[in-house]
Design a protein around this motif. Sequence first.
Motif, short mmCIF file in Angstrom:
data_model
loop_
_atom_site.label_atom_id
_atom_site.label_comp_id
_atom_site.label_asym_id
_atom_site.label_seq_id
_atom_site.Cartn_x
_atom_site.Cartn_y
_atom_site.Cartn_z
N ALA A 12 47.55 -28.97 0.07
CA ALA A 12 46.63 -29.62 1.00
C ALA A 12 46.63 -28.90 2.34
O ALA A 12 47.60 -28.25 2.72
CB ALA A 12 47.02 -31.08 1.17
N ASN A 13 45.55 -29.03 3.09
CA ASN A 13 45.42 -28.47 4.43
C ASN A 13 45.53 -26.95 4.46
O ASN A 13 46.02 -26.39 5.43
CB ASN A 13 46.44 -29.07 5.38
CG ASN A 13 46.32 -30.57 5.47
OD1 ASN A 13 45.23 -31.12 5.41
ND2 ASN A 13 47.43 -31.24 5.59
N TYR A 21 40.07 -24.93 5.27
CA TYR A 21 40.23 -26.35 4.99
C TYR A 21 39.19 -27.14 5.78
O TYR A 21 39.01 -26.92 6.97
CB TYR A 21 41.65 -26.80 5.38
CG TYR A 21 41.93 -28.23 5.09
CD1 TYR A 21 41.99 -28.70 3.78
CD2 TYR A 21 42.16 -29.14 6.12
CE1 TYR A 21 42.26 -30.02 3.51
CE2 TYR A 21 42.44 -30.47 5.85
CZ TYR A 21 42.49 -30.91 4.54
OH TYR A 21 42.76 -32.23 4.27
N GLY A 22 38.45 -28.00 5.10
CA GLY A 22 37.41 -28.79 5.73
C GLY A 22 36.01 -28.24 5.53
O GLY A 22 35.03 -28.85 5.97
N TYR A 64 37.83 -32.60 2.74
CA TYR A 64 38.89 -33.60 2.51
C TYR A 64 38.28 -35.00 2.56
O TYR A 64 37.10 -35.17 2.85
CB TYR A 64 40.00 -33.45 3.54
CG TYR A 64 39.49 -33.33 4.96
CD1 TYR A 64 39.16 -34.44 5.71
CD2 TYR A 64 39.27 -32.07 5.53
CE1 TYR A 64 38.67 -34.32 7.00
CE2 TYR A 64 38.79 -31.94 6.81
CZ TYR A 64 38.49 -33.08 7.54
OH TYR A 64 37.99 -32.96 8.81
N SER A 88 38.96 -31.75 -3.07
CA SER A 88 39.46 -30.62 -2.29
C SER A 88 40.77 -30.15 -2.88
O SER A 88 41.66 -30.96 -3.09
CB SER A 88 39.67 -31.06 -0.85
OG SER A 88 40.34 -30.08 -0.12
#
Length: 115
Positions: A12-13, A21-22, A64, A88
């Motif tokens: 994640a991230n 990310y995003g 996310y 994601s």
Amino acid sequence: MAVSAGPASASANADYYGCPYGAVCIYNGADPNSGIESGGVYWAYGPHNLSNQFGYHYVVNNQYGGAWVELCTGYNGTGRGESIIFGSPYGNSEDLGPINSIVLGTGNTFPCTPP
């Protein structure tokens, strides 16, 4: 409409195949190792028109919070929804020939609507 998913092993991230990310990213070719095309990083929810997209391109959803990206046959998020990529980070090779826009969003209402 096809529902696509990819490997769930990425942390994640983190960037995913170079996609921040995003963001949602469109790559130069059908393989994520082909690199993200110029102008191919999308951050904002809503429709984004595409141009000069032919053949298969890898599309990554590295958003996310349950955000998705839908590929629409018309401009401005209209037309028929050809594919939705959830979650994601997930990616899939997509034929962008019939696709004229992508829409980034959240929730259970998908926007590709008849023009």
